[in-house]
Scaffold this motif. Structure first.
Motif, PDB file in Angstrom:
ATOM      1  N   SER A  26       4.377  -4.461 -11.644  1.00  0.00           N
ATOM      2  CA  SER A  26       3.764  -5.243 -10.577  1.00  0.00           C
ATOM      3  C   SER A  26       2.381  -5.696 -11.001  1.00  0.00           C
ATOM      4  O   SER A  26       1.874  -5.296 -12.046  1.00  0.00           O
ATOM      5  N   ASP A  30      -0.358  -0.194  -5.277  1.00  0.00           N
ATOM      6  CA  ASP A  30      -0.659  -0.109  -3.861  1.00  0.00           C
ATOM      7  C   ASP A  30      -1.674   1.019  -3.650  1.00  0.00           C
ATOM      8  O   ASP A  30      -2.028   1.742  -4.574  1.00  0.00           O
ATOM      9  N   THR A  31      -2.110   1.139  -2.403  1.00  0.00           N
ATOM     10  CA  THR A  31      -2.913   2.288  -2.037  1.00  0.00           C
ATOM     11  C   THR A  31      -2.005   3.291  -1.344  1.00  0.00           C
ATOM     12  O   THR A  31      -1.244   2.937  -0.452  1.00  0.00           O
ATOM     13  N   SER A  32      -2.061   4.541  -1.767  1.00  0.00           N
ATOM     14  CA  SER A  32      -1.250   5.593  -1.183  1.00  0.00           C
ATOM     15  C   SER A  32      -2.152   6.523  -0.389  1.00  0.00           C
ATOM     16  O   SER A  32      -3.280   6.171  -0.024  1.00  0.00           O
ATOM     17  N   ARG A 157      -6.382   6.391  -5.923  1.00  0.00           N
ATOM     18  CA  ARG A 157      -5.800   5.518  -4.892  1.00  0.00           C
ATOM     19  C   ARG A 157      -4.674   6.230  -4.139  1.00  0.00           C
ATOM     20  O   ARG A 157      -3.853   5.591  -3.480  1.00  0.00           O
ATOM     21  N   LYS A 170       6.561   4.847  -6.395  1.00  0.00           N
ATOM     22  CA  LYS A 170       6.299   4.697  -4.970  1.00  0.00           C
ATOM     23  C   LYS A 170       5.160   5.594  -4.494  1.00  0.00           C
ATOM     24  O   LYS A 170       5.001   6.711  -4.991  1.00  0.00           O
TER      25      LYS A 170
END
Length: 208
Positions: A26, A30-32, A157, A170
Motif C-alpha cells: 500500500s 494505517d493507524t492502529s 502507529r 492488518k
C-alpha cells in the motif's frame, strides 16, 4: 533455514526494483491502536519445547521495550516479508508434519503451520533490522474456538498482525480473532495476557 532466508533477501532486493509482485503493498500504513496487556500468564508448551531444542534463540535477557518507527518504507518491507513467507511455506498440520499435536519450529523444509510461519517472519524481520522487542509471537482464538498463532508488530502507529491466512497486514483490532496472550516486550520467555481473562486454547493450531 539459511536457504529460506537467503531467498527472502533476494526477493526483497528484487522488490526494490519493482520485480516482486505483492498484492497487499500500500501507499503507507494505517493507524492502529494498542492492545491492553495484563499480568504474566502461562507460557505456551510449543514455545517451551522450541526453546529446549533451540536454546541459543531463547536468551532470557531483560530488554527495554521498543517500537518500530512505521513509515511507508518500513511498512512495505513488513508487507513483503509477510507475503513472501505466506507464499513460500506449504501449510501442514503438526500431526502430519511432526507426528505431534503442537510443535513449533522454523519451516526449514518449506512446510509448517501457523506458529512456524510466525517464527520465520519474526526471524526475517530481525534480520532486516527490526527490534525483537517489537515482534511478539501471539496466541489467539478463532471464532470456532480453535487456537491460532500470529505475529504482532508493535509500532509507533499502533499494533499490526502478520497472519499466514492473509497477505494483508492488518491493525490488530481488524483481525477476526480473540487475542489471548503474547510475548512480553521485556523478556521473550515471559508471556502476558491480552485484554479480559480467557481460557487459552489447549493447542495453538488444530489445522495448518
Amino acid at each position: 533455514m539459511v536457504g529460506i532466508i537467503g531467498k527472502a533477501v533476494v526477493a526483497l532486493g528484487l522488490a526494490g526494483a519493482g520485480m516482486l509482485m505483492v498484492a497487499t503493498c500500500s501507499a503507507g500504513p494505517d493507524t492502529s491502536s494498542f492492545a491492553a496487556v495484563g499480568p504474566e500468564t502461562s507460557v505456551p508448551f510449543g514455545w517451551v519445547d522450541f526453546c529446549q531444542r533451540n536454546g541459543a534463540e531463547c536468551d532470557d535477557d531483560v530488554r527495554t521495550p521498543r517500537e518500530i518507527s512505521l513509515d511507508a518504507a518500513a511498512f512495505r518491507k513488513i508487507e513483503r516479508i509477510n507475503a513472501f513467507v505466506n507464499k513460500s511455506i506449504a501449510p501442514i498440520a503438526d500431526a502430519d508434519h511432526w507426528g505431534a499435536l503442537d510443535q513449533w519450529d522454523y519451516p526449514a523444509d518449506g512446510k509448517g503451520d501457523c506458529e512456524d510461519y510466525a517464527l520465520l517472519k519474526r526471524r526475517m524481520l530481525m534480520e532486516q533490522g527490526f527490534p525483537r522487542e517489537a515482534l511478539l509471537l501471539t496466541v489467539v482464538k478463532e471464532k470456532n474456538g480453535d487456537g491460532h498463532s500470529v505475529l504482532t508488530v508493535r509500532t509507533n502507529r499502533g499494533e499490526f498482525v502478520l497472519d499466514n491466512l492473509t497477505d494483508q497486514v492488518k491493525p490488530w483490532k481488524k483481525a477476526p480473532y480473540r487475542f489471548v496472550k503474547r510475548q512480553s516486550q521485556q523478556n521473550q520467555n515471559i508471556w502476558v495476557a491480552i485484554g479480559e481473562p480467557t481460557t487459552a486454547p489447549a493447542f495453538v493450531s488444530n489445522r495448518p
